[in-house]
Scaffold this active site. Structure first.
Site, PDB file in Angstrom:
ATOM      1  CE  LYS A   1      43.362  -9.831 106.639  1.00  0.00           C
ATOM      2  NZ  LYS A   1      42.179  -8.981 106.338  1.00  0.00           N
TER       3      LYS A   1
ATOM      4  CB  SER B   1      39.266 -10.571 108.541  1.00  0.00           C
ATOM      5  OG  SER B   1      39.788  -9.726 107.544  1.00  0.00           O
TER       6      SER B   1
ATOM      7  CB  SER C   1      38.976  -6.699 107.467  1.00  0.00           C
ATOM      8  OG  SER C   1      37.925  -7.622 107.401  1.00  0.00           O
TER       9      SER C   1
END
Lengths: 92, 423
Positions: free
Chosen positions: B28, B103, B127
């Site tokens: 990420k 997310s 997330s």
């Protein structure tokens, strides 16, 4: 309706505190949205007094010198530098 | 067509031989990678190149993993769809008209589409679990303190953890084994997890397991999601587990408490982005406060501004006690409700998300509706607990995720229970 209504001036004031410029469209949009969101947050008024039993402990370590970033590395992402320093906006 | 799962596609090979040798991993883009651009999905950090690796990245390299790119995400982790990324939305590989969740949407989409074997995400309020559920893969939010946050660009420190995303429970657990354990550069890490073997807990044995179902987290879910959820529980019952409903009244306040705390922490954390040491400067001159305010107007997107402003408001004179202090009370109440529940059950179960994946663009105009979609995931972060999302069937062709929540450092229990769902 929230018991803490937010108007456009208050949105501008908070934006100033947060150092974020907003254009007039954003002020208008945020004023409407903040009213909804803060009204929802008012649900917290009904939360009972809670005995917060924190199980926190301090985490200590010896204060020993160790390698950190080099000056060059620390400056590597700055838009402007001068003589090994960060350079901020020109004041006048 | 590309899914836009990656913001930066670049391969970092590792020569080390380890448990992840030969595995490709998406990281990420809020996790620092030395020499590899790390944007947090924000124009503010479009050109930011970290001079050091996050602890988890060091551990991936030591384990022999090959990093294949930096995964797309909602800007600074603020979103539930990956649509707030300054680098464009990611598509859900299961149905490209849908969002992948957020997310960590790029991480989950990359794994679901086979663009990476595994991925790291971060979970502040769901997330990791939300995109895992929406893309039909497995995601684990570890107990707070199990995984080092050193090198994770902060959004809300007291809530967030880095965690794994993988096609299988065993794969996710094995990646967690690599990244878990104490780190002297993150004082909130814990000795637990130092010599973990979560992967071997994925043995599918749920004989005698007791499962609590918080009614507050099932009521109001989409009908198809609820159906898939109960089918999964019946399947676990057939394998020897038993379940009953429990009530956790504090959970009704969790979304409000979560957003007040997360926004407050964000308003403080994101104050560092002034464009001088790193980030977009805009080159403005004059009064520093004005110059920084203009740089931040340009660098941040709407959702980030919204959260910074609301957090500033919640902490400001006259409102602190009404919002922030009450949210901390609610957080303590949620923790107590979980503690009581775990006196009678081994794990708690709910749908990970109350709804199937949104259509792209569907929810951008109404932030409050988006926040409410996090109802089932945020209580776990408030209580610092571990939780896993595992695929549990479909509704109208779209994946449904089952969330299993464990007691503090109960990772083995949730891995074991989730592995039975795969049977």
């Amino acid at each position: 309706m929230s018991d803490t209504p937010v108007d456009a001036d208050e949105v501008r004031h908070v934006a100033e505190l947060a150092r974020v410029d907003l254009d007039e469209d954003e002020v208008e949009e945020f004023t409407t949205q903040f009213a909804d969101i803060l009204e929802y947050f008012d649900a917290l008024d009904e939360v009972p007094e809670v005995n917060r039993e924190d199980e926190l402990v301090n985490v200590m370590r010896p204060d020993e010198v160790r390698d950190g970033l080099t000056q060059e590395e620390a400056l590597s992402n700055a838009a402007e530098t001068e003589d090994g320093f960060f350079k901020g906006p020109r004041v006048s | 067509m590309s899914l836009n799962a990656f913001i930066t596609k670049e391969t970092l090979e590792s020569d080390d031989d380890g448990p992840l040798a030969g595995k490709s991993i998406a990281v990420k883009d809020n996790i620092s990678t030395e020499g590899l651009r790390t944007t947090c999905g924000s124009a503010m950090l479009e050109e930011y190149v970290p001079p050091y690796d996050a602890t988890v990245v060091e551990r991936l390299k030591d384990a022999g993993a090959t990093i294949v790119g930096k995964a797309n995400m909602d800007e600074f982790g603020m979103g539930t769809t990956t649509e707030t990324s300054a680098f464009g939305a990611t598509k859900n590989p299961v149905d490209e008209t849908r969002v992948p969740g957020g997310s960590s949407g790029g991480s989950a989409a990359a794994v679901a589409a086979g663009e990476a074997d595994l991925a790291l995400g971060s979970d502040t309020g769901g997330s990791i679990r939300c995109p895992a559920a929406f893309c039909g893969v497995v995601g684990i939010k570890p107990t707070y303190g199990l995984v080092s946050r050193y090198g994770l660009i902060a959004y809300a420190n007291s809530l967030e953890q880095i965690g794994p995303i993988a096609p299988t429970v065993e794969g996710a657990a094995a990646l967690l084994d690599v990244i878990a354990g104490p780190d002297d550069r993150d004082g909130t890490t814990h000795d637990e997890g130092a010599d973990s073997d979560y992967a071997s807990a994925a043995d599918g044995d749920v004989e005698g397991l007791t499962i609590g179902v918080p009614t507050e987290l099932v009521e109001g879910a989409d009908e198809g999601v609820e159906e898939a959820f109960w089918d999964a529980l019946d399947e676990l019952e057939a394998q020897g587990a038993e379940y009953h409903e429990v009530s956790m009244p504090s959970i009704e306040k969790a979304v409000a408490a979560y957003y007040v705390i997360a926004m407050s922490e964000a308003s403080s954390n994101l104050a560092r982005f002034d464009g001088v040491r790193y980030g977009k400067s805009g080159g403005y001159e004059g009064n520093w406060n004005d110059a920084f305010a203009r740089a931040r107007e340009e660098g941040f997107g709407s959702e980030v501004k919204r959260r910074i402003l609301l957090g500033t408001y919640a902490l400001s004179a006259g409102y602190h006690d009404k919002y922030y202090a009450k949210a901390q009370d609610a957080r303590a109440w949620v923790k107590q409700d979980f503690d009581s529940a775990f006196e009678d059950v081994d794990v708690l179960a709910s749908p990970t998300m109350p709804v199937p994946p949104f259509e792209l663009g569907e929810s951008l105009d109404d932030p409050l509706q988006m926040y409410l979609a996090d109802a089932n995931t945020v209580p776990v972060n408030l209580a610092n607990l571990p939780a896993i999302s595992v695929p549990a069937g479909e509704t109208e062709g779209l994946p449904v995720g089952l969330q299993l929540i464990g007691p503090k450092f109960g990772e083995e229990t949730i891995v074991r229970a989730a592995s039975a769902v795969e049977n």
